[in-house]
Structure formats: C-alpha cells, structure tokens
Design an enzyme around this catalytic site. Structure first.
Site, mmCIF file in Angstrom:
data_model
loop_
_atom_site.group_PDB
_atom_site.id
_atom_site.type_symbol
_atom_site.label_atom_id
_atom_site.label_comp_id
_atom_site.label_asym_id
_atom_site.label_seq_id
_atom_site.Cartn_x
_atom_site.Cartn_y
_atom_site.Cartn_z
ATOM 1 C CE LYS A 11 -3.820 1.859 2.787
ATOM 2 N NZ LYS A 11 -4.806 1.616 3.905
ATOM 3 C CB SER B 125 -7.892 3.198 2.859
ATOM 4 O OG SER B 125 -7.150 2.642 3.720
ATOM 5 C CB SER C 276 -8.147 0.305 5.726
ATOM 6 O OG SER C 276 -8.933 1.491 5.475
HETATM 7 N N1 GLN Z 1 -13.122 3.567 6.130
HETATM 8 C C1 GLN Z 1 -12.643 3.977 7.244
HETATM 9 C C2 GLN Z 1 -12.415 5.424 7.308
HETATM 10 O O1 GLN Z 1 -12.697 5.867 6.122
HETATM 11 C C3 GLN Z 1 -11.486 3.180 7.739
HETATM 12 C C4 GLN Z 1 -10.058 3.870 7.204
HETATM 13 C C5 GLN Z 1 -8.965 2.842 7.419
HETATM 14 O O2 GLN Z 1 -9.099 1.742 8.257
HETATM 15 N N2 GLN Z 1 -7.739 3.454 7.024
HETATM 16 O O3 GLN Z 1 -12.065 6.204 8.091
#
Ligand code: GLN
Length: 479
Positions: free
Chosen positions: A69, A144, A168
């Site tokens: 990532k 993400s 994420s």
């Molecule tokens: N979807 C969640 C957010 O938008 C989690 C993001 C993450 O785990 N980095 O904050």
C-alpha cells in the site's frame, strides 16, 4: 507453469520442488499486472526486477513477491499515500513490516493504490484515480487498501500489504472475496506507516486463504524497538494450530446488530448460512447484545479526526513532499501547499479534527469519545468472559457501485459500523469469505476476539474455510 491464481503456499511448494524459479515467478506477476491492471488501476508502480529482490532464498516466504500500500515506506521508492501533496516524496527508510518481509524471503515488486492517506471505504479518494473491483468493475473494491485487495483478488500478486485504522484491510477483503485481519494493536510495528490515527493504525495482509494470511501475519508480528507501542512479545507462528477442526463446544456469540433488519438481505442470508455451519461444526452459538456498538462509529469519528488533524499537520511544504513556492509569506506557503495538495475528504477530516480539539469543544467531543471508548472496552471484556469469539457480517452491504456515495459520505461512514468498533479498543478481528450475491459479488463475515487471540481466530476461520470452497473461486475475467 504458474496458474493464473495460486496461493503463497502453492508457490512455496513449487519452489521447494524446483518446478519454478523466483525469476519466473516475478516475470509471471509483472506480466499479469501489465496485462490486467489497466482495467483495475490497483498498482501505481511496478519495480522492474533488480538483483536484490531475488537475493534472499531463506525464510518462510522465500521467493514470494508482494505489493505494498502506498502509505508504507519502502526505501528509495515513492510513497505518496494516494495524495498529491506527496506526489514526489521518496521514502528514506524501510518500514519495519517491509524489513520483516524481506528477512522472511519475500520481495516487494510495487506500490498499490489506496484512498488518500487511508481515508475512505471505497478507493475513490485516491488522487491517482479509483481502483475497481475485479469481480465487477462497476463496483468498488472497498478501501482504503483498495489496490492491495483488487490486485490479490485478480491474481496479479500472491499477497499484498495494507493498513487498517477502522476496517481498511477487512472491508476490502470482504468486498474482494479475500482474507484480511486487523491484529491486536501493538502486535505489529507501525514504524514506517504514514500515521493516520496513531492509536488504531496497524499493518495487515490481504490474501486468498486463511493459511496464507496466518503465514504473512506471523512474519509481521513481534516487538519493534522503533515503535514503543508494540507489545513486548516475540513473533508468533499463527499457522501452528491450523488443523481444520473447530474446538468442540467453543462459544461463539453472534453480534445482535449483525442480524438486524438493516443488513442487506443477501449479506444476511450468507451470514446465516455461515453461523449455522459453524454450529454444525461443533460451535455453541448464542446471540449477544452489545449496546455500546451503536456508539462505535461516533467514537471512531471523533478520535480518528482529532488524530488525523494533528498527524497531517506535518505536511505543510516545509519538511515533506510538495511546496507551493509562489507565496508572499510563510503562512501563505503553508496554506497554498495544503489547499492544493490535499483532496476533499482529507481536508474535511482535518477541519473536523481541529474543531473537536479546539478550546471549548474538547470536553464535549474528544474527551467524551475517550469515555465511550472505555465503555466499549469494558463491554467487550465482559462479553469475552462469556463467549470465546464474536461474529458479524464484515460490512452490512454488498460492494458499493462506483460513485454510489459521492454525495453522501455519511452513509459510507455508517457502513463501517462493524469494522471500526474493535479498532477503537485495539482488539483483533479476521474477515473471511462466506458467499456471493446473486450478481456474483463477494460477501464476507468476521470473527472478533479478545486481545492476542489471533491464533484462535485463524484456527476457527481455517476450519470454516476448509469446509467451503469460496477460496477456490476467482473472478472469471482475470483467469
Ligand atoms: N473506512 C474507514 C475510514 O474511512 C477506515 C479507514 C482505515 O481503516 N484506514 O476512516
């Protein structure tokens, strides 16, 4: 000959039998990325093979390539976190998780797309364009860790590293028919991960199978002197007890909200099949009410925004990344750099974070959210005195369509309800596939356990997986 879809385990076995060489494996995946990624946009950069990437042939992941990532530092490589503000930033050191994978014999062949600074649930906030779901490119892969998930699901790489702050890794795993874990906070080092919410962030692997996931997460685990929040424990081998059996009589609680009317009917049906199957395999199933769960999103929202605002204050043009030079004062340089460098979602979160931390609001928001966090923690601890594990759908919906929530971010935040709550208290959870919608979109469910219960989560999930064949299905377009 390497089939289009293989697991890490199969590749390790093939290498041991000398049926393939690491160079052939690299060429195979580089070729698959070049052929298939234009429809997905999961990979931001391929590192063309160099001598050092096939150097270490020792270790449990010897000869296995992976992608990373874009918010994790790889020495000398770009690391943009999916953001314009870091578009030319090159990391000056390796994250600990990268060094650990190299010591285990694996090698990185690229960077995976992601939501900007890991903020999002769909992959759509990346400054480099959205990634698509290989099961249906009109749908998002989740986020993400969007590129990491899509690449593994399309067989473009055997495994990928993502990060998770509130779903994420697990949410894109669920949307792409993969396995993903959020480990106990402190199990893995955060050194070299670009901080979003420092008290929740953890790295995790996206893999096709439970065994592969356990294998990679074993390699990532362990204390790190560069991250004082790591737990003082050595690396643990999570593959040790994967025997395909569920401990008889193990008590598994279904989170009551996970069978509520608001769950998508196809997700609900797949989840019901999953828990009935766990029961048939020897688990004692009960329904558990967790009243604090409904406050999980709110606590996550406040705590994450506050930490985002302070963590992202370092990107102002003076130390890292881009600087807008046409400015009349230092202050204006900061302003212009940040205004032009950050996307909409990131700016919104910084503003909200500074608001909840500002004088007069801190008690009403931030401190209250800390109380809610303690309440959730107490409720989970009491629950884990009664049951060994909890289960729920990973996401209450099917994978979204691209653009589905473009005018309604709050609905997208609310779909994180089952994945943020354990991150707020730092307890582990593992998402695995449990079916498909009629239209062929993957559905996942998750096991949640108390602190340091990763080995048990993997054991039960492995037994479930071995009694099903979801892990043997692949998106047809990429065969
Ligand atoms: N979807 C969640 C957010 O938008 C989690 C993001 C993450 O785990 N980095 O904050």
């Amino acid at each position: 000959m390497i089939p289009s879809f293989t697991t890490i385990k199969e590749l390790v076995d093939k290498l041991a039998r000398k049926e393939v060489t690491p160079t052939e494996i690299t060429q195979h995946y580089v070729q698959r990325i070049k052929q298939h990624d234009p429809s997905l946009q999961s990979i931001l950069e391929i590192f063309e093979p160099t001598n050092d990437i096939t150097g270490n042939l020792q270790g449990p992941l010897a000869g296995i390539p992976f992608v990373v990532k874009d918010n994790i530092c790889q020495k000398g490589k770009l690391a943009t976190a999916g953001s314009c503000i870091l578009k030319n930033y090159r990391a000056s050191y390796n994250a600990t998780v990268i060094n650990k994978l190299h010591s285990a014999g694996a090698y990185s062949i690229g960077r995976a797309n992601c939501d900007e600074f890991a903020m999002g649930s769909s992959g759509e906030t990346s400054a480099w364009g959205p990634t698509r779901n290989p099961w249906n490119i009109d749908h998002v892969p989740g986020g993400s860790s969007s590129g990491s998930a899509a690449a593994v699901a399309a067989g473009l790489i055997p495994f990928a590293i993502g990060t998770e702050t509130g779903g994420s890794v697990r949410q894109p795993a669920s949307f792409c028919g993969l396995v993903g874990m959020y480990p106990t906070y402190g199990r893995n080092s955060r050194y070299g991960l670009m901080a979003m919410t420092s008290s929740f962030d953890q790295a995790g692997a996206l893999t096709k199978t439970v065994y592969d996931n356990a294998l990679v997460m074993s390699c990532l685990s362990g204390q790190d002197s560069n991250d004082s929040t790591t737990i003082p424990l050595p690396a643990q081998d999570f593959t040790a007890n994967l025997d395909g059996k569920i401990p008889q009589g193990i008590k598994i609680g279904i989170i009551k909200d996970g069978i509520a009317a608001s769950i998508d009917p196809e997700v609900a049906a797949a989840f019901e099949r999953a828990y009935k199957q766990l029961e048939a395999l020897g688990a004692k199933i009960s329904i558990i009410d967790l009243p604090s769960l409904k406050h999980g999103n709110a606590a996550y929202f406040i705590l994450s925004r506050a930490q985002i605002a302070s963590n992202l204050s370092r990107y102002d043009g003076s130390l890292y990344g881009n600087r807008i030079k046409q400015a009349e004062s230092l202050e204006q340089m900061y302003e212009k750099t940040r205004w032009e460098g950050f996307g909409q979602e990131v700016k919104t979160r910084i503003l909200t974070g500074n608001f909840v931390l500002s004088a007069g609001h801190k008690d009403a928001y931030y401190n209250k959210a800390l109380h809610v966090r303690s309440m959730i923690n107490a409720e989970f601890e009491a629950t884990f005195a009664d049951v060994d594990l909890l289960i729920s759908p990973t996401v209450p919906t099917l994978p979204f369509k691209l653009g589905q929530f473009s005018g309604d971010p709050v609905s997208m935040y609310l779909a994180d309800c089952f994945t943020v709550v354990n991150c707020v208290i730092g307890t582990p959870a593992l998402s695995i596939p449990c079916g498909y919608s009629k239209s062929g979109l993957p559905i996942g469910f998750q096991f949640l356990g108390p602190r340091l219960s990763e080995a048990l989560l993997y054991k039960v999930a492995y037994a479930f997986e071995q009694n099903n064949d979801y892990h043997l299905n692949h998106p047809k377009a990429y065969e």
